[in-house]
Design a protein around this motif. Structure first.
Motif, PDB file in Angstrom:
ATOM      1  N   ALA A 168      44.926  38.394  89.110  1.00  0.00           N
ATOM      2  CA  ALA A 168      45.352  38.143  87.725  1.00  0.00           C
ATOM      3  C   ALA A 168      45.535  36.650  87.486  1.00  0.00           C
ATOM      4  O   ALA A 168      45.125  36.112  86.443  1.00  0.00           O
ATOM      5  CB  ALA A 168      46.651  38.895  87.429  1.00  0.00           C
ATOM      6  N   ALA A 169      46.134  35.965  88.444  1.00  0.00           N
ATOM      7  CA  ALA A 169      46.346  34.516  88.309  1.00  0.00           C
ATOM      8  C   ALA A 169      45.009  33.787  88.206  1.00  0.00           C
ATOM      9  O   ALA A 169      44.869  32.839  87.422  1.00  0.00           O
ATOM     10  CB  ALA A 169      47.153  33.993  89.494  1.00  0.00           C
ATOM     11  N   PHE A 170      44.008  34.217  88.975  1.00  0.00           N
ATOM     12  CA  PHE A 170      42.694  33.587  88.896  1.00  0.00           C
ATOM     13  C   PHE A 170      42.111  33.752  87.495  1.00  0.00           C
ATOM     14  O   PHE A 170      41.625  32.783  86.901  1.00  0.00           O
ATOM     15  CB  PHE A 170      41.750  34.192  89.934  1.00  0.00           C
ATOM     16  N   PHE A 171      42.153  34.968  86.967  1.00  0.00           N
ATOM     17  CA  PHE A 171      41.595  35.207  85.635  1.00  0.00           C
ATOM     18  C   PHE A 171      42.354  34.430  84.566  1.00  0.00           C
ATOM     19  O   PHE A 171      41.753  33.904  83.623  1.00  0.00           O
ATOM     20  CB  PHE A 171      41.609  36.698  85.311  1.00  0.00           C
ATOM     21  N   ASN A 172      43.658  34.341  84.695  1.00  0.00           N
ATOM     22  CA  ASN A 172      44.453  33.613  83.709  1.00  0.00           C
ATOM     23  C   ASN A 172      44.218  32.108  83.767  1.00  0.00           C
ATOM     24  O   ASN A 172      44.417  31.401  82.779  1.00  0.00           O
ATOM     25  CB  ASN A 172      45.941  33.917  83.897  1.00  0.00           C
ATOM     26  N   GLN A 173      43.783  31.613  84.917  1.00  0.00           N
ATOM     27  CA  GLN A 173      43.518  30.184  85.064  1.00  0.00           C
ATOM     28  C   GLN A 173      42.057  29.829  84.801  1.00  0.00           C
ATOM     29  O   GLN A 173      41.678  28.651  84.895  1.00  0.00           O
ATOM     30  CB  GLN A 173      43.894  29.743  86.486  1.00  0.00           C
ATOM     31  N   LEU A 174      41.268  30.817  84.430  1.00  0.00           N
ATOM     32  CA  LEU A 174      39.844  30.591  84.189  1.00  0.00           C
ATOM     33  C   LEU A 174      39.666  30.057  82.767  1.00  0.00           C
ATOM     34  O   LEU A 174      39.406  30.811  81.821  1.00  0.00           O
ATOM     35  CB  LEU A 174      39.080  31.901  84.398  1.00  0.00           C
ATOM     36  N   LYS A 175      39.806  28.741  82.619  1.00  0.00           N
ATOM     37  CA  LYS A 175      39.822  28.119  81.298  1.00  0.00           C
ATOM     38  C   LYS A 175      38.926  26.894  81.267  1.00  0.00           C
ATOM     39  O   LYS A 175      38.751  26.203  82.265  1.00  0.00           O
ATOM     40  CB  LYS A 175      41.243  27.695  80.920  1.00  0.00           C
ATOM     41  N   THR A 176      38.390  26.625  80.097  1.00  0.00           N
ATOM     42  CA  THR A 176      37.649  25.383  79.877  1.00  0.00           C
ATOM     43  C   THR A 176      38.641  24.229  79.766  1.00  0.00           C
ATOM     44  O   THR A 176      39.863  24.442  79.735  1.00  0.00           O
ATOM     45  CB  THR A 176      36.815  25.479  78.591  1.00  0.00           C
ATOM     46  N   ASP A 177      38.119  23.017  79.679  1.00  0.00           N
ATOM     47  CA  ASP A 177      38.990  21.835  79.592  1.00  0.00           C
ATOM     48  C   ASP A 177      39.897  21.861  78.368  1.00  0.00           C
ATOM     49  O   ASP A 177      40.991  21.290  78.384  1.00  0.00           O
ATOM     50  CB  ASP A 177      38.151  20.555  79.572  1.00  0.00           C
ATOM     51  N   ASP A 178      39.446  22.524  77.302  1.00  0.00           N
ATOM     52  CA  ASP A 178      40.279  22.587  76.094  1.00  0.00           C
ATOM     53  C   ASP A 178      41.172  23.826  76.067  1.00  0.00           C
ATOM     54  O   ASP A 178      41.758  24.151  75.033  1.00  0.00           O
ATOM     55  CB  ASP A 178      39.413  22.524  74.838  1.00  0.00           C
ATOM     56  N   GLY A 179      41.274  24.521  77.193  1.00  0.00           N
ATOM     57  CA  GLY A 179      42.215  25.635  77.299  1.00  0.00           C
ATOM     58  C   GLY A 179      41.689  26.985  76.870  1.00  0.00           C
ATOM     59  O   GLY A 179      42.461  27.950  76.827  1.00  0.00           O
ATOM     60  N   GLU A 180      40.408  27.085  76.572  1.00  0.00           N
ATOM     61  CA  GLU A 180      39.833  28.354  76.141  1.00  0.00           C
ATOM     62  C   GLU A 180      39.518  29.226  77.344  1.00  0.00           C
ATOM     63  O   GLU A 180      38.848  28.802  78.278  1.00  0.00           O
ATOM     64  CB  GLU A 180      38.551  28.089  75.343  1.00  0.00           C
TER      65      GLU A 180
END
Length: 372
Positions: A168-180
């Motif tokens: 879950a932590a991996f998926f929640n941290q899967l973000k672009t530089d602008d937080g998307e």
């Protein structure tokens, strides 16, 4: 004063009851997914009107005689374009390791997932996690009872919750530089109609399998993982009751898939075509009934000994059905003849270019618009 006090008390009780009811109602809801994730589901349902996306597992991570080269892909080296779908595996993330079971750093995997999203393609994830009961790998099926052990009340339940929290932590941290957040099609507990994984048919009951799936989804929802779609992907062991026996429920599944390979080399061609026809015909009807897109979530012919496999075997059967995507397995850099996509000079490379040029096959540069 007494009347006012009574009214106040009654009002307080009413508000308390309403709040409790609202909490119970919210607890029964799944997480509200991101707009991009919901748009991906919407587009997966209709992309077959244009064609079907082509996918390749671990495509940008390694290939035949290379590993880690920036921007490289065996598929791209052959046809000049990246696959529309890239899948990755998160096995060993549950252990807290920095590298996957295929010895790729999770940081690198995260980077390539984000790159694929930025170019407009789709990301899919499988999870070959270790056996929580024995400490063996996903294929350790000598000792039954692993699923029982991780369900509520089981000896490994708390351990399994820790494993779910890590993914879950991996998926929640899967973000672009602008937080998307990057939307992902998550494919847990796959090929369960066989018995080569510890969650397979002979290792747990249908009810236990459903509980496992539901526990996985509810825990990830609890952890606010709002960028996942969920794919149900049995093997080709059968249609009808066999396919649906362990289906966890419409509210837990977004896409109907199947994993089916051509075994036996060239000699297995007819059986492969017959099996795919049977499976995809059934899935087409079931997908319409349940309002779910369908996909060939894993497939391929190992080492591609047929020079015309792409246009004479795979394409003719898949194009008959409303398939969202077709994904072939990886090109191993550490095992001879364990590859499922062509590379420059490979026997089927020229045919793959014809496959790529067919208007029904969709790749990264085909203006997919998956997230709008």
């Amino acid at each position: 004063m007494k009347k006012i006090a009574t009214i106040v008390c009654a009002s307080f009780l009413l508000l308390a009851c309403n709040a409790e009811g609202k909490q119970q109602e919210d607890a029964g809801k799944t997480v509200q997914r991101t707009v991009q994730t919901e748009n991906l589901l919407k587009n997966l349902k209709k992309i077959h009107q244009t064609g079907f996306m082509f996918g390749h597992h671990d495509d940008p991570l390694y290939g035949i005689k290379w590993e880690g080269d920036a921007g490289r892909s065996d598929v791209k080296s052959v046809c000049g374009d990246y696959p529309a779908v890239m899948s990755f595996d998160l096995g060993h993330i549950e252990l807290g390791n920095k590298e996957s079971l295929d010895k790729i750093s999770f940081d690198k995997i995260r980077t390539e997932m984000i790159n694929q999203y930025k170019r407009g393609g789709m990301v899919s994830v499988s999870w070959h996690l270790d056996n929580p009961l024995t400490g063996g790998d996903s294929w350790d099926v000598k000792t039954p009872g692993a699923v029982t052990a991780i369900l509520p009340g089981g000896s490994k339940h708390e351990l399994f919750l820790t494993w779910l929290d890590r993914i879950a932590a991996f998926f929640n941290q899967l973000k672009t530089d602008d937080g998307e957040k990057v939307p992902v099609l998550f494919r847990p507990w796959h090929e369960h109609t066989g018995s080569w994984f510890w969650w397979g048919k002979n290792l747990c009951t249908p009810d236990q399998y459903k509980q496992l799936w539901q526990l996985t989804r509810s825990r990830l929802d609890e952890k606010k993982v709002d960028n996942l779609l969920y794919a149900y992907s049995p093997g080709t062991e059968g249609i009808g009751d066999v396919y649906m026996e362990r289906y966890p429920g419409n509210e837990y599944v977004d896409l109907l898939g199947v994993d089916g390979y051509q075994f036996g080399g060239v000699a297995g061609t007819d059986n492969y075509i017959k099996t795919l026809d049977m499976m995809l015909a059934f899935m087409t009807e079931k997908g319409k009934e349940l309002d779910k897109p369908i996909a060939l979530t894993e497939t391929g012919l190992e080492a591609l000994p047929m020079s015309n496999w792409w246009t004479e075997v795979l394409l003719p059967v898949v194009e008959k059905y409303p398939v969202a995507y077709v994904l072939v397995w990886r090109n191993a850099r550490e095992r001879d003849n364990h590859f499922y996509a062509p590379y420059p000079g490979q026997a089927s490379a020229a045919d793959f270019v014809k496959f790529y040029e067919n208007p029904k096959t969709l790749f990264s540069q085909d203006n997919l618009n998956l997230y709008k």
